[in-house]
Scaffold this motif. Structure first.
Motif, PDB file in Angstrom:
ATOM      1  N   ASN A 108      19.866  70.630  13.605  1.00 44.91           N
ATOM      2  CA  ASN A 108      20.095  72.058  13.727  1.00 44.91           C
ATOM      3  C   ASN A 108      20.521  72.625  12.393  1.00 44.91           C
ATOM      4  N   GLY A 175      26.033  74.485  26.264  1.00 48.15           N
ATOM      5  CA  GLY A 175      25.671  73.342  25.436  1.00 48.15           C
ATOM      6  C   GLY A 175      26.874  72.754  24.725  1.00 48.15           C
TER       7      GLY A 175
ATOM      8  N   ILE B 227      32.567  72.021  18.771  1.00 46.00           N
ATOM      9  CA  ILE B 227      31.494  71.318  19.476  1.00 46.00           C
ATOM     10  C   ILE B 227      30.840  70.313  18.556  1.00 46.00           C
ATOM     11  N   ASN B 230      25.845  69.791  14.908  1.00 42.50           N
ATOM     12  CA  ASN B 230      24.438  69.543  15.150  1.00 42.50           C
ATOM     13  C   ASN B 230      23.918  70.371  16.293  1.00 42.50           C
ATOM     14  N   SER B 231      22.726  70.038  16.719  1.00 41.64           N
ATOM     15  CA  SER B 231      22.150  70.749  17.846  1.00 41.64           C
ATOM     16  C   SER B 231      23.152  70.765  18.988  1.00 41.64           C
ATOM     17  N   PRO B 232      23.379  71.930  19.544  1.00 46.52           N
ATOM     18  CA  PRO B 232      24.269  71.993  20.690  1.00 46.52           C
ATOM     19  C   PRO B 232      23.762  71.095  21.815  1.00 46.52           C
ATOM     20  N   TYR B 233      22.461  71.044  21.937  1.00 48.03           N
ATOM     21  CA  TYR B 233      21.861  70.262  23.011  1.00 48.03           C
ATOM     22  C   TYR B 233      22.195  68.781  22.830  1.00 48.03           C
ATOM     23  N   LEU B 234      22.211  68.376  21.582  1.00 50.16           N
ATOM     24  CA  LEU B 234      22.579  67.010  21.250  1.00 50.16           C
ATOM     25  C   LEU B 234      23.914  66.603  21.844  1.00 50.16           C
ATOM     26  N   ASN B 235      24.834  67.543  21.848  1.00 50.58           N
ATOM     27  CA  ASN B 235      26.203  67.172  22.177  1.00 50.58           C
ATOM     28  C   ASN B 235      26.350  66.621  23.575  1.00 50.58           C
ATOM     29  N   LEU B 236      25.332  66.816  24.377  1.00 54.88           N
ATOM     30  CA  LEU B 236      25.403  66.275  25.720  1.00 54.88           C
ATOM     31  C   LEU B 236      25.517  64.763  25.670  1.00 54.88           C
ATOM     32  N   ASN B 237      24.930  64.139  24.663  1.00 51.49           N
ATOM     33  CA  ASN B 237      25.102  62.696  24.569  1.00 51.49           C
ATOM     34  C   ASN B 237      25.408  62.196  23.174  1.00 51.49           C
ATOM     35  N   GLY B 238      25.280  63.044  22.195  1.00 51.99           N
ATOM     36  CA  GLY B 238      25.417  62.586  20.821  1.00 51.99           C
ATOM     37  C   GLY B 238      26.831  62.683  20.307  1.00 51.99           C
ATOM     38  N   ILE B 239      26.959  62.661  19.025  1.00 47.55           N
ATOM     39  CA  ILE B 239      28.274  62.741  18.406  1.00 47.55           C
ATOM     40  C   ILE B 239      28.641  64.206  18.229  1.00 47.55           C
ATOM     41  N   TYR B 244      35.071  66.127  20.968  1.00 47.92           N
ATOM     42  CA  TYR B 244      34.583  64.854  21.467  1.00 47.92           C
ATOM     43  C   TYR B 244      34.812  63.699  20.482  1.00 47.92           C
TER      44      TYR B 244
END
Lengths: 370, 370
Positions: A108, A175, B227, B230-239, B244
């Motif tokens: 991103n 998100g 958050i 990176n991609s907000p969407y990433l945060n669902l499983n990423g770093i 988190y």
């Protein structure tokens, strides 16, 4: 010459003469796997139907390519491998590639984008066009046939709303993960349902059909087992059972169908949880539409709303996706809901395809003026 | 003979002749440390004031003794070490011990209790009385001077309500951890506040003073940093970043004072979060009181409500503890709130002390009848 270097994944190219058909590679790198598709560039015609996608020549699947999850080296190896495999399957070499659109989670920030662009330039011939986006963009493009305009709502384990205007502005809502209130997500719905079971059990909340259904689904004999054998107080930092035995949010999200079944059977608690999720999902989209002005000044402009993810699929009587659309359309009558017919990797390819068509149209009209 | 075995922690006993004063050991094993206190048994008199505790002779502190966190061997070593240290400090040996009350987190199930009882019997002379409870019981006893009757509300990083009737029934509510809706806990309050910051930022919620205060406290420049880059969407499983980066719930709970400050300064969002926490904490107590019938049939019986933990401390203008009491007293006018003057380890000792006094009273009245 760069393109002639011998690299492991590209060894197959020595056996091929290469097709004359120019290609686009579209990649969707989600959090569990990476899909690469290979699409031919059909000759541009003035009568081109913008809602019809070219066929997919080949498709390859690999593991996670999120550099935050697996590290940069492993992510690049996966991406290179899956692109090589898609080209091999289509009987082509890198010299046939006209454009690559790589939409991966974890990308991103402009510095992430630049790093991946530099790396792609090192692999492909110098005349290839590159597009590097995050995976929400591919999901949007999969519904808009490659046009970056409108809003996409993704709701699976997590949820995010992502919007794009024709002049390149973007916005997102939600998100932010489970701690920061993505209550419309699969995780959010299931966590609320598990909480309702605990509340019914300890007397804080009303009795609900969810208790029986959840315990049956999880093969547990008591809500105590959701928390732990041991002192409840312990669970604040100690070891607990089902709920805390595995930190994966996806595991909790798999319980959503149980909630939907209970709501369909008339359970008020389950019904309220789904109604709340609908409000939350709709509010994410409304926030994005409002901030980007996708609805125009009078609030009535038409804009595409692409709906993606298991939570929004219309396969049940209690249809979360349908309720979300109706909630958004109340505020924005110009909402045009789209359930994509192609996968995000095709969306990524279409994004590049759309760009090339626009370029061709510009070149042609330039020609007209000359 | 068991009591004469040479064991590391008890070597000091060879140097002592042992006092004639009989003692009680009270242990509180929380999730961060273990406290053992040593209390003399004052001679029983008919005019004994039940609200006055005997003095504490000695106090020793060790690390975590939750067998779920550190393993059974390490937990036992810690418990034995801390008991030996308390006895050494009081200049006594095990032969002076009349009773041991061990209240540790991780002990609730009868099998846990039995294992610890067997182990204690192996260490102490055969005439010692043992009590093995979870740490919530010690917190209750610290407010009721050892009497197991009433309700204790603990609210720190987590929260639990725990109740006990005079005939030995018990019940609890909450204490299910962050995923299962302990919204009145320090973690719950702070997580809601962080969520409010994200919602204000992405347009889903109203603007709030919490944004500025939280970012200042955490030395971040944008809610995005809560958050992830990176991609907000990433945060669902990423770093992801602050939220988190560390799974400790205690770390998030440290932000509660920021929420209280904002509410005191008139911020509506922060105020609503605290009001909601008050409702949640009160509902845990109400559920326990209701299930155990602590309020009697007409709902007006008097019962002790022991209030423990940082969230309930009355050190601010916006006094969460006071609001919780007033909310509970609305339903149950017989609520008698108590803020303990002694620590839980003393509560544990008082529990044993109270039992011994009751035994002595029984023996005496038996004597009268004979």
């Amino acid at each position: 010459m760069k393109r002639n270097r011998i690299r492991g994944p590209w060894d197959f190219e020595h056996e091929l003469t290469g097709g004359r058909q120019k290609l686009i590679l579209g990649l969707d790198g989600g959090t569990t796997d990476t899909v690469c598709i290979c699409m031919p560039i059909t000759p541009f015609t003035p009568n081109h139907n913008p809602l019809e996608a070219p066929p997919v020549y080949a498709r390859a699947v690999a593991g996670c390519s999120n550099h935050n999850s697996v590290g940069e080296t492993a992510a690049r190896e996966t991406l290179e491998q899956v692109m090589a495999e898609a080209l091999l399957k289509s009987g082509s070499t890198r010299s046939s590639v006209r454009a690559v659109c790589l939409a991966v989670s974890g990308v991103n920030h402009p510095t992430d984008q630049q790093r991946i662009l530099d790396w792609l330039r090192d692999i492909f011939p110098s005349d290839v066009e590159f597009f590097v986006e995050n995976d929400a963009v591919a999901a949007l493009a999969s519904g808009t046939m490659g046009k970056l305009h409108g809003c996409v709502l993704i709701a699976g384990t997590g949820t995010i709303a992502y919007g794009y205007t024709e002049d390149g502005r973007e916005a997102r809502a939600s998100g932010a993960g489970p701690i920061l209130g993505d209550w419309g997500s699969g995780y959010g719905i299931a966590a609320k349902a598990l909480t309702a079971v605990i509340r019914a059990y300890d007397g804080r909340g009303p009795q609900t059909m969810l208790t029986c259904s959840m315990l049956h689904e999880l093969q547990l004999s008591s809500p105590d087992e959701l928390i732990g054998f041991n002192s409840p107080y312990l669970n604040l930092n100690g070891i607990a059972r089902w709920t805390y035995a595995d930190p994966s949010w996806a595991r909790i999200a798999t319980l959503v169908p149980v909630v939907v079944s209970c709501a369909e059977a008339g359970d008020q608690v389950a019904n309220d949880i789904l109604l709340h999720a609908v409000q939350e999902l709709a509010s994410s989209v409304k926030a994005v539409v409002h901030r980007l002005g996708l609805c125009g000044k009078d609030g009535k402009d038409t804009f595409p709303l692409v709906m993606v993810g298991g939570i929004l699929e219309a396969n049940r009587r209690w249809d979360i996706g349908k309720e979300v659309i109706s909630c958004i359309a109340n505020d924005f009558p110009g909402t045009h809901p789209i359930r994509p017919k192609v996968e995000p990797a095709v969306g990524a390819a279409l994004l590049a395809w759309n760009y090339l068509i626009e370029q061709a149209q510009l070149d042609q009209s330039d020609g007209d003026y000359v």
